[in-house]
Structure formats: structure tokens, C-alpha cells
Design a protein around this motif. Sequence first.
Motif, mmCIF file in Angstrom:
data_model
loop_
_atom_site.group_PDB
_atom_site.id
_atom_site.type_symbol
_atom_site.label_atom_id
_atom_site.label_comp_id
_atom_site.label_asym_id
_atom_site.label_seq_id
_atom_site.Cartn_x
_atom_site.Cartn_y
_atom_site.Cartn_z
ATOM 1 N N SER A 3 -19.982 28.583 65.847
ATOM 2 C CA SER A 3 -21.411 28.459 66.121
ATOM 3 C C SER A 3 -21.732 27.487 67.253
ATOM 4 C CB SER A 3 -22.140 28.019 64.845
ATOM 5 O OG SER A 3 -21.665 26.749 64.407
ATOM 6 N N PHE A 4 -20.707 26.864 67.827
ATOM 7 C CA PHE A 4 -20.963 25.941 68.940
ATOM 8 C C PHE A 4 -21.495 26.725 70.132
ATOM 9 C CE2 PHE A 4 -19.297 23.781 72.812
ATOM 10 C CZ PHE A 4 -20.149 22.699 72.775
ATOM 11 N N SER A 5 -22.669 26.367 70.593
ATOM 12 C CA SER A 5 -23.310 27.118 71.679
ATOM 13 C C SER A 5 -23.452 26.306 72.958
ATOM 14 C CB SER A 5 -24.697 27.600 71.228
ATOM 15 O OG SER A 5 -25.475 26.509 70.744
ATOM 16 N N GLY A 6 -22.813 25.124 72.996
ATOM 17 C CA GLY A 6 -22.863 24.312 74.206
ATOM 18 C C GLY A 6 -21.777 24.694 75.185
ATOM 19 N N HIS A 7 -21.554 23.817 76.164
ATOM 20 C CA HIS A 7 -20.597 24.136 77.233
ATOM 21 C C HIS A 7 -20.211 22.845 77.947
ATOM 22 C CE1 HIS A 7 -18.964 25.961 80.905
ATOM 23 N NE2 HIS A 7 -18.990 27.128 80.292
ATOM 24 N N PRO A 8 -18.923 22.672 78.314
ATOM 25 C CA PRO A 8 -18.567 21.515 79.160
ATOM 26 C C PRO A 8 -19.255 21.643 80.509
ATOM 27 C CG PRO A 8 -16.727 23.047 79.000
ATOM 28 C CD PRO A 8 -17.754 23.512 78.014
ATOM 29 N N LEU A 9 -19.645 20.518 81.078
ATOM 30 C CA LEU A 9 -20.473 20.567 82.287
ATOM 31 C C LEU A 9 -19.836 19.936 83.509
ATOM 32 C CD1 LEU A 9 -23.880 19.619 80.604
ATOM 33 C CD2 LEU A 9 -23.103 21.910 81.287
ATOM 34 N N PHE A 10 -19.117 18.822 83.319
ATOM 35 C CA PHE A 10 -18.617 18.075 84.469
ATOM 36 C C PHE A 10 -17.099 17.917 84.390
ATOM 37 C CE2 PHE A 10 -22.971 16.737 83.635
ATOM 38 C CZ PHE A 10 -23.570 17.100 84.836
ATOM 39 N N GLY A 61 -12.195 4.454 84.450
ATOM 40 C CA GLY A 61 -12.659 4.192 83.094
ATOM 41 C C GLY A 61 -14.154 4.391 82.942
ATOM 42 N N THR A 62 -14.943 3.841 83.876
ATOM 43 C CA THR A 62 -16.394 3.985 83.828
ATOM 44 C C THR A 62 -16.796 5.438 83.997
ATOM 45 O OG1 THR A 62 -16.657 1.765 84.755
ATOM 46 C CG2 THR A 62 -18.569 3.225 84.847
ATOM 47 N N PHE A 63 -16.158 6.127 84.928
ATOM 48 C CA PHE A 63 -16.479 7.533 85.158
ATOM 49 C C PHE A 63 -16.270 8.360 83.890
ATOM 50 C CE2 PHE A 63 -14.963 11.832 86.067
ATOM 51 C CZ PHE A 63 -16.074 12.353 86.711
ATOM 52 N N VAL A 64 -15.141 8.186 83.236
ATOM 53 C CA VAL A 64 -14.839 8.963 82.031
ATOM 54 C C VAL A 64 -15.855 8.689 80.938
ATOM 55 C CG1 VAL A 64 -13.166 9.264 80.157
ATOM 56 C CG2 VAL A 64 -12.390 9.198 82.530
ATOM 57 N N ARG A 65 -16.227 7.424 80.731
ATOM 58 C CA ARG A 65 -17.206 7.084 79.691
ATOM 59 C C ARG A 65 -18.571 7.679 80.014
ATOM 60 N NH1 ARG A 65 -14.488 2.166 80.072
ATOM 61 N NH2 ARG A 65 -16.111 1.233 81.354
ATOM 62 N N PHE A 66 -19.013 7.524 81.257
ATOM 63 C CA PHE A 66 -20.327 8.037 81.636
ATOM 64 C C PHE A 66 -20.352 9.562 81.609
ATOM 65 C CE2 PHE A 66 -22.178 4.191 84.170
ATOM 66 C CZ PHE A 66 -22.033 3.407 83.029
ATOM 67 N N ARG A 67 -19.285 10.199 82.093
ATOM 68 C CA ARG A 67 -19.235 11.665 82.080
ATOM 69 C C ARG A 67 -19.323 12.189 80.648
ATOM 70 N NH1 ARG A 67 -13.706 14.756 83.343
ATOM 71 N NH2 ARG A 67 -13.215 13.381 81.592
ATOM 72 N N SER A 68 -18.545 11.596 79.755
ATOM 73 C CA SER A 68 -18.552 12.030 78.358
ATOM 74 C C SER A 68 -19.950 11.941 77.762
ATOM 75 C CB SER A 68 -17.573 11.178 77.549
ATOM 76 O OG SER A 68 -17.651 11.482 76.180
#
Length: 423
Positions: A3-10, A61-68
Motif C-alpha cells: 500500500s506504499f504510494s510514495g516514491h524516492p525523490l532525490f 553527512g549533512t547532505f544525507v541527513r537533509f536529503r532523508s
Amino acid sequence: MSSFSGHPLFDTAENLEDQGDFHRHPSIPEFFQNLSIPEELLRADYEITRKFLLKYSDVQGTFVRFRSEVQRFLNYLWVTSKRTLAQTDSDVITAYFKTLTMPPKSWISKGIYSAFQDRQGLRLPNSQWRPFAIRSKQEKTEGTVNYAITQASLNASKTALQTFFKYLLIQDYIQKNPMIGMRKRDQKVQTINDVDTETDVRRLSDMQWAYLLESLLLAAEENRKYERHLFVVVTMKSLFLRVSELGPRQRQNGSTRTPVFGDFKRKFVQGEEYWAYYVFSKGDKDRTITLPDEYLPYLQRWREHLGCLTAMPVQGDNHPILPSAKGGALSKRQVQRVYEQAIMLTVERLDAEGRTEEARQLESIRTETHYLRHTGASQAIEAGADIRHISEELGHASAAFTESVYVNSDQAMRRFAGRKRRV
């Protein structure tokens, strides 16, 4: 999880530039077409968010946290709330933070998976990716998904979104910060009896650090190219440095400041000589870190490797501490890669010795440069250093904050005593 209807974006930092026109990510515009919001509004939200992430793409590290965080928030915003960034208010934020503490099971994966995979020259979504993931320390029960968020993770989500909305305000993309009206109690994890609330410091064990250092020393003896890896790792650990503090950093006035050997300064106190390192850090803040005596031979060794005329730096030396092959200085991303290569060098040695489990543990943190900073600070505090002094050298706002982050000696003694109980 059907039922997951989302999508990875970045995608990863290396692939983010390519996402401007989706020529390698065709599933994203297809995802837009299945939502109830006009596609042009979704694309506008997407592009402003991509530009926000590009600002941090050179700090892993910052990029991964913010992207998530932002791609999780946009999935919630578009799929669940059916709103755009311009329509986001404090009610949406409050509801989102409740979702962070108790997400739908279909939005949770039993492990961490990459968002996109290479297939036939395209970057296509990984069917196992979800906005939330159960990590190694959380329970993974057959047939069920048990997810729990810590207060530290919730605070990290808040920080990422605050930074994101501040950027949107500066860009005149939104008119008001929707987090301003959020109640403090909605930003806290409710205490649950069966959840471990004791914080773990993300650091290397003493064994891991000793093995990493030994591996780099051996490698540098065999091949001089590893002198750089040895110096970077020892410097970040011994001086509590962030990876961004060893590369060129842009000042708030737009100019660039590069760490140079002249930042190492000879000082005296009560007639005794000591050495200190000047750090230009984020927010145009600076601090001075005392060099441990045991660190000085590594600095001298690095300077000898570079062919410097003196064993120790002299005043006004403007040569980059980490020179690049092209004559400038290593970028933050290049410093990050040096760390990753050092970790993987050690992982290969562990594998060769048949220590597979230890190799996988170390490999799992191959991108986490802050482990060196935390390891250095933790070891210093455990050795009896005044936490106020360590707090200043870490660049923390207060000693109370430092004490909240690092395991205190009383807790450590309690754990050691517990291990010695008789059965």
C-alpha cells in the motif's frame, strides 16, 4: 508493504545535478502524474528542494541527513496531506511530527536501502526503499515491523526542516515559517516503557581506533600515498574536527577561507611552550584547539612528506594543509573520500584476517566522518579531561550540551561494574 504510494525523490550527491530534467530518473514525473496536485506545482516544489540540497552536496553527512528528511517530508506532504510547500502550515507540521513517531507500517522498511538503482543507463527506484527504516539496533521480528524513534532523531528532523524552511523564506518561496506555531510538546517523543532511552555516542571502540591507526601506519610505510590518509584521520580524531573544517569554507561575505599551515600556532603559558590549531568553522565562528603532544610527530611526519623546510609550521605560512595535485587545496568532498578509503583499507585487512563481523561493522560507517570527532572527544573525557575544556574545543555552545551528547564517567563506571557481576 504493497500500500506504499510514495516514491524516492532525490538521488546521491553525485547524481543530484542530473535530476534537473529527469532524463535519468523517468519514474519521478510519472509519480507526479499519479498525485492529485497539479504537476507544475509539484515540479516547482521539487526544484526548489533540489537546489536546497545542492547547497550541502559537498558535505556528505549533512547532505544525507537533509536529503532523508526533506524527501520524507515531501512524500508526506504530497501523498498524505495533499498540499504543496506554499500550503504548509503549523497543523501540517504537527501532523507530520506525529507521523514521525508512529509512521504507517507500509512506509517502513526492515533495513536501509538505497533510493535508486542503476538499470540500463537509468536511475530507477528501489522497490525496497521506504521513508522510514528499522536500523540494526531496532527489533526486526518475523512478520511484524517494530519502529521506534529517539528524541535525538526527532531533534535532527526538526533541525533539518528548520534549515529547509529558512531557505524557502530567503528564496521568497513561502511567506511564513510553518514551524513557528508548532507546540513544544509535539516535538517530543512520548516515553514508552519498552523503549531504550539511553543515548549511544556514535564513536569507534578503542579496539577499532587502534586497528584503524595501525592499518594506516602499515600502509603508509609500504606506500607513501597513504601518508595523506594517516594525517587526515589522525588530525580529525585528535583535534575533534568536522570534515568541513579541513577543506575550503565559504565565508558569509562570499569569500573562501582555506585551512593553511599558518593556522598551527606556537604559544606559551607560564613559560611552557604548547601548540594550538585555529579552526574557522560554520557560521563564521572560530575556535582554538590545543594540540596533544602525541599529535606533533604526525604533523611533523606530514610536513616531511610534503617537503616542507621546517619540521613545524612557521608564522604566516599560507600553504594549504591538504594540498591538491592541481595546486589548490582538497575540497571537503575529497577529504570525505580520503576518510572512506582509510576505512575501507582497514576493512580489507580485517577481511583478509578472517574477522568478517568486525569488518562489516566498520564498513557500515565508512561515510560517517563524525565518528572520528566523537571518538576523540569521548576518549579525552573518559581519560579525565575537564568537560568544559573539551566543550570549548568541540565548539559547543555549552558544557551542558557536551555532557548530554557524550557518555559521562558515572555511566561508564556503572556499565563496567555491571559486566563484572557473577552469574
